[in-house]
Design a protein around this motif. Structure first.
Motif, PDB file in Angstrom:
ATOM      1  N   PHE A   1     -17.478   4.662  29.505  1.00 35.32           N
ATOM      2  CA  PHE A   1     -16.980   4.784  30.876  1.00 35.32           C
ATOM      3  C   PHE A   1     -17.051   6.219  31.363  1.00 35.32           C
ATOM      4  CE2 PHE A   1     -13.338   5.441  28.092  1.00 35.32           C
ATOM      5  CZ  PHE A   1     -12.794   6.615  28.587  1.00 35.32           C
ATOM      6  N   TRP A   2     -16.877   6.383  32.668  1.00 36.11           N
ATOM      7  CA  TRP A   2     -16.652   7.690  33.277  1.00 36.11           C
ATOM      8  C   TRP A   2     -15.545   7.551  34.311  1.00 36.11           C
ATOM      9  CZ3 TRP A   2     -17.304   7.187  38.465  1.00 36.11           C
ATOM     10  CH2 TRP A   2     -18.178   6.178  38.913  1.00 36.11           C
ATOM     11  N   THR A   3     -14.857   8.629  34.584  1.00 40.42           N
ATOM     12  CA  THR A   3     -13.848   8.644  35.639  1.00 40.42           C
ATOM     13  C   THR A   3     -14.017   9.921  36.452  1.00 40.42           C
ATOM     14  OG1 THR A   3     -12.086   9.834  34.450  1.00 40.42           O
ATOM     15  CG2 THR A   3     -12.231   7.445  34.104  1.00 40.42           C
TER      16      THR A   3
ATOM     17  N   TRP B   1      -4.997   3.985  45.865  1.00 39.07           N
ATOM     18  CA  TRP B   1      -6.176   3.198  45.517  1.00 39.07           C
ATOM     19  C   TRP B   1      -6.770   3.655  44.186  1.00 39.07           C
ATOM     20  CZ3 TRP B   1      -7.573  -1.182  47.681  1.00 39.07           C
ATOM     21  CH2 TRP B   1      -7.308  -1.435  49.037  1.00 39.07           C
ATOM     22  N   LEU B   2      -7.363   2.732  43.452  1.00 37.72           N
ATOM     23  CA  LEU B   2      -8.283   3.007  42.361  1.00 37.72           C
ATOM     24  C   LEU B   2      -9.589   2.321  42.719  1.00 37.72           C
ATOM     25  CD1 LEU B   2      -9.296   3.743  39.505  1.00 37.72           C
ATOM     26  CD2 LEU B   2      -8.163   1.652  38.673  1.00 37.72           C
ATOM     27  N   ILE B   3     -10.674   3.096  42.779  1.00 34.72           N
ATOM     28  CA  ILE B   3     -11.992   2.542  43.035  1.00 34.72           C
ATOM     29  C   ILE B   3     -12.656   2.272  41.682  1.00 34.72           C
ATOM     30  CG2 ILE B   3     -14.211   2.848  44.182  1.00 34.72           C
ATOM     31  CD1 ILE B   3     -11.822   2.907  46.100  1.00 34.72           C
ATOM     32  N   THR B   4     -13.130   1.052  41.475  1.00 35.19           N
ATOM     33  CA  THR B   4     -13.786   0.713  40.215  1.00 35.19           C
ATOM     34  C   THR B   4     -15.237   0.305  40.465  1.00 35.19           C
ATOM     35  OG1 THR B   4     -13.196  -1.651  40.229  1.00 35.19           O
ATOM     36  CG2 THR B   4     -11.588  -0.109  39.279  1.00 35.19           C
TER      37      THR B   4
ATOM     38  N   GLY C   1     -15.864   3.977  36.348  1.00 38.00           N
ATOM     39  CA  GLY C   1     -17.018   3.090  36.225  1.00 38.00           C
ATOM     40  C   GLY C   1     -17.441   2.913  34.784  1.00 38.00           C
ATOM     41  N   SER C   2     -18.147   1.846  34.532  1.00 37.73           N
ATOM     42  CA  SER C   2     -18.720   1.614  33.209  1.00 37.73           C
ATOM     43  C   SER C   2     -19.901   2.547  32.998  1.00 37.73           C
ATOM     44  CB  SER C   2     -19.182   0.163  33.077  1.00 37.73           C
ATOM     45  OG  SER C   2     -20.290  -0.067  33.939  1.00 37.73           O
TER      46      SER C   2
END
Length: 252
Positions: free
Chosen positions: A12-14, A23-26, A77-78
């Motif tokens: 993953f990365w953040t 909000w959390l955007i995925t 994100g993955s």
């Protein structure tokens, strides 16, 4: 961690975990990367196939990152192709590890046994979901927006007319209908749970939003509109407009 700091892992990365928005955007299907410990980093299919939607959601990661900046919110994100193992499926879903996708056979998956599936779950799938769970739980009023993209046409199927789509479960309609209305007010051809249903048992939204009672939306963008950086930036800015004040307007 600085506001725009990025962290990364094999799974993953953040970005911007300290940003203040609720909000959390995925982005579940952010990349077509195949880790080197899986068949030498090659699933055995043509580069042209690895560059299309069967391997990842084209353009979605760029939209997610830009949207995170506009909304001043964390993004996660993955960092592995969904052909390696699909993070937007439950662990018991038969499509978790695909051997055939949209007419393309995946040679490196053809003989993948239970042990290989377990290895990919342990090293990729679960660390990604652990990260989503951690960031989601960082504040009690967290809301989640998942960014995906869809292909204009599957092989042998009719063209898809929508520019964007909002997917959701009929068990939680607190945000999606309002967002659909806002998108259509912008003049966008907007799918309402099209081109497919927004609820799949065990998927990311089921796991991190529905099961926790968190407000959420899943936005799909037709991938020819976001195939390059300019399109990704443009659509992130457009989405930020319809998402601005959405939670307040919904009384959430």
């Amino acid at each position: 961690m600085k506001d725009d700091a990025r962290t990364s892992h094999d799974a993953f990365w953040t970005e911007g975990e300290d940003r203040p928005s609720r909000w959390l955007i995925t982005c579940d299907h952010a990349t077509n990367r195949v880790p080197g410990w899986i068949n030498g980093g090659d699933l055995g299919i043509a580069p042209s196939d690895m560059a299309r939607h069967i391997a990842y959601d084209v353009g979605a990661a760029g939209v997610a990152r830009h949207l995170g900046v506009h909304l001043n919110t964390p993004v996660a994100g993955s960092d592995f192709s969904r052909l390696v193992i699909d993070p937007n499926r439950g662990e018991d879903d038969p499509t978790l590890l695909m051997r055939l996708y949209d007419g393309t056979v995946i040679p490196a998956n053809r003989d993948a046994d239970r042990d290989e599936k377990a290895r990919r779950l342990a090293r990729l799938y679960r660390p990604y979901h652990d990260t989503l769970a951690r960031i989601s739980a960082a504040r009690p009023d967290r809301a989640i927006c998942a960014i995906h993209s869809f292909t204009p046409q599957l092989r042998g199927r009719p063209p898809r007319p929508w520019q964007v789509a909002v997917l959701y479960s009929p068990t939680d309609e607190r945000l999606a209908p309002l967002l659909i209305e806002r998108c259509r007010q912008q003049g966008w051809e907007t799918g309402d749970n099209e081109p497919y249903s927004g609820h799949l048992a065990g998927d990311s939204m089921d796991r991190h939003a529905l099961a926790q009672g968190r407000p959420h939306v899943l936005i799909e963008i037709r991938n020819d509109l976001i195939a390059d950086e300019a399109g990704q930036a443009e659509w992130a800015e457009r989405l930020s407009v319809v998402m601005d004040g959405l939670l307040d307007a919904a009384g959430l």
